[in-house]
Design a protein around this motif. Sequence first.
Motif, PDB file in Angstrom:
ATOM      1  N   GLY A   1      -7.412  23.236 -28.463  1.00 12.26           N
ATOM      2  CA  GLY A   1      -6.312  22.286 -28.531  1.00 12.26           C
ATOM      3  C   GLY A   1      -5.042  22.988 -28.996  1.00 12.26           C
TER       4      GLY A   1
ATOM      5  N   TRP B   1      -1.617  11.729 -26.376  1.00 15.35           N
ATOM      6  CA  TRP B   1      -2.479  12.248 -27.428  1.00 15.35           C
ATOM      7  C   TRP B   1      -2.316  13.757 -27.570  1.00 15.35           C
TER       8      TRP B   1
ATOM      9  N   PRO C   1      -4.430  16.811 -29.179  1.00 13.14           N
ATOM     10  CA  PRO C   1      -5.616  17.355 -29.847  1.00 13.14           C
ATOM     11  C   PRO C   1      -5.234  18.643 -30.581  1.00 13.14           C
ATOM     12  N   TRP C   2      -5.284  18.646 -31.882  1.00  7.89           N
ATOM     13  CA  TRP C   2      -4.792  19.756 -32.695  1.00  7.89           C
ATOM     14  C   TRP C   2      -5.951  20.401 -33.470  1.00  7.89           C
TER      15      TRP C   2
ATOM     16  N   CYS D   1     -11.009  21.426 -31.287  1.00  6.01           N
ATOM     17  CA  CYS D   1      -9.932  20.590 -31.837  1.00  6.01           C
ATOM     18  C   CYS D   1     -10.521  19.716 -32.928  1.00  6.01           C
TER      19      CYS D   1
ATOM     20  N   PRO E   1      -7.638  13.414 -33.117  1.00  7.88           N
ATOM     21  CA  PRO E   1      -6.375  13.684 -32.428  1.00  7.88           C
ATOM     22  C   PRO E   1      -5.348  12.618 -32.800  1.00  7.88           C
TER      23      PRO E   1
ATOM     24  N   ARG F   1      -7.136  12.972 -25.362  1.00 13.23           N
ATOM     25  CA  ARG F   1      -7.757  12.415 -26.574  1.00 13.23           C
ATOM     26  C   ARG F   1      -9.140  13.063 -26.717  1.00 13.23           C
TER      27      ARG F   1
END
Length: 299
Positions: A163, A194, A196-197, A223, A227, A270
């Motif tokens: 992500g 969204w 995703p990190w 990720c 998110p 997401r």
Amino acid sequence: MHILLTGGTGLIGRQLCRLWLEQGHRLTVWSRRPEEVAKICGAQVRAIAQLDELGESVDAVVNLAGAPIGDRPWSHKRKLLLWSSRITLTENLLAWMERCEQKPQVMISGSAVGWYGDGGERELTEESGPVSEDFASQLCIAWEETAQRAEAMGVRVVLIRTGLVLSAEGGLLSRLLLPFKLGLGGRIGSGRQWMPWVHIDDQIALIDFLLHRFDASGPYNACAPNPVRNRDFAKALGKVLHRPAVVPMPELVLKVALGELSLLLLGGQRATPARLQAAGFTFRFTDLPAALDDLSGRL
């Protein structure tokens, strides 16, 4: 272990080098600029410009090389570079593996959550298929399919669908820092897409986890479990920098300025790390404000 890395001087690669050197592994980085490897990755890391220079077997291949996808518009020439720096390079790795008498035990190969395309509101796990096939999705699909050919040689293949990596040393945050510090940050387009990190510490830890988990194979969403929407990301970053985040980037401006690349910013995924969590990996950072707060002292 003796580990061969591509992309070893990048944001993720250089931190993996630090970790694996501490663990006592031997590292070789295949690089177009081998003269820079020692100062970036550490004096103990061997650098090679050609795979045939290696002259010995390796236990693992970690394939993270690839030109940055979001740095400039996707002209025809840029698309060719993005393709060759991932797919052609991976094909060269496979050709080298075929010549090796002793094959690596595992290949961890890069990918991205962009594999899914713009997922809208759907929750995307590794069981989900591609939702839409824009250029970024096609690139990731081809990259993964190329890497998976190593399985025919008896190599365990792990695919890391990364992500948005949050780090104080580069990547997304470094590009956002100036406008947000000037009070010019805000949502992109509608802000509903969204994001995703993943915190860089978790990204490094999960790759190490999958390297050493011998039953791990196939795709893994790299990720955090939670998110966030783009508008909430902007608010959280503004808060940690003590700046307002109320200046939106209009969709039309992005489309005119960036062309097809704007799809990468206006769409999102997401995505959740279902397979990583099922395998027993524990994230240190599951909450975006806590992740940004941890990094804020280094920004």
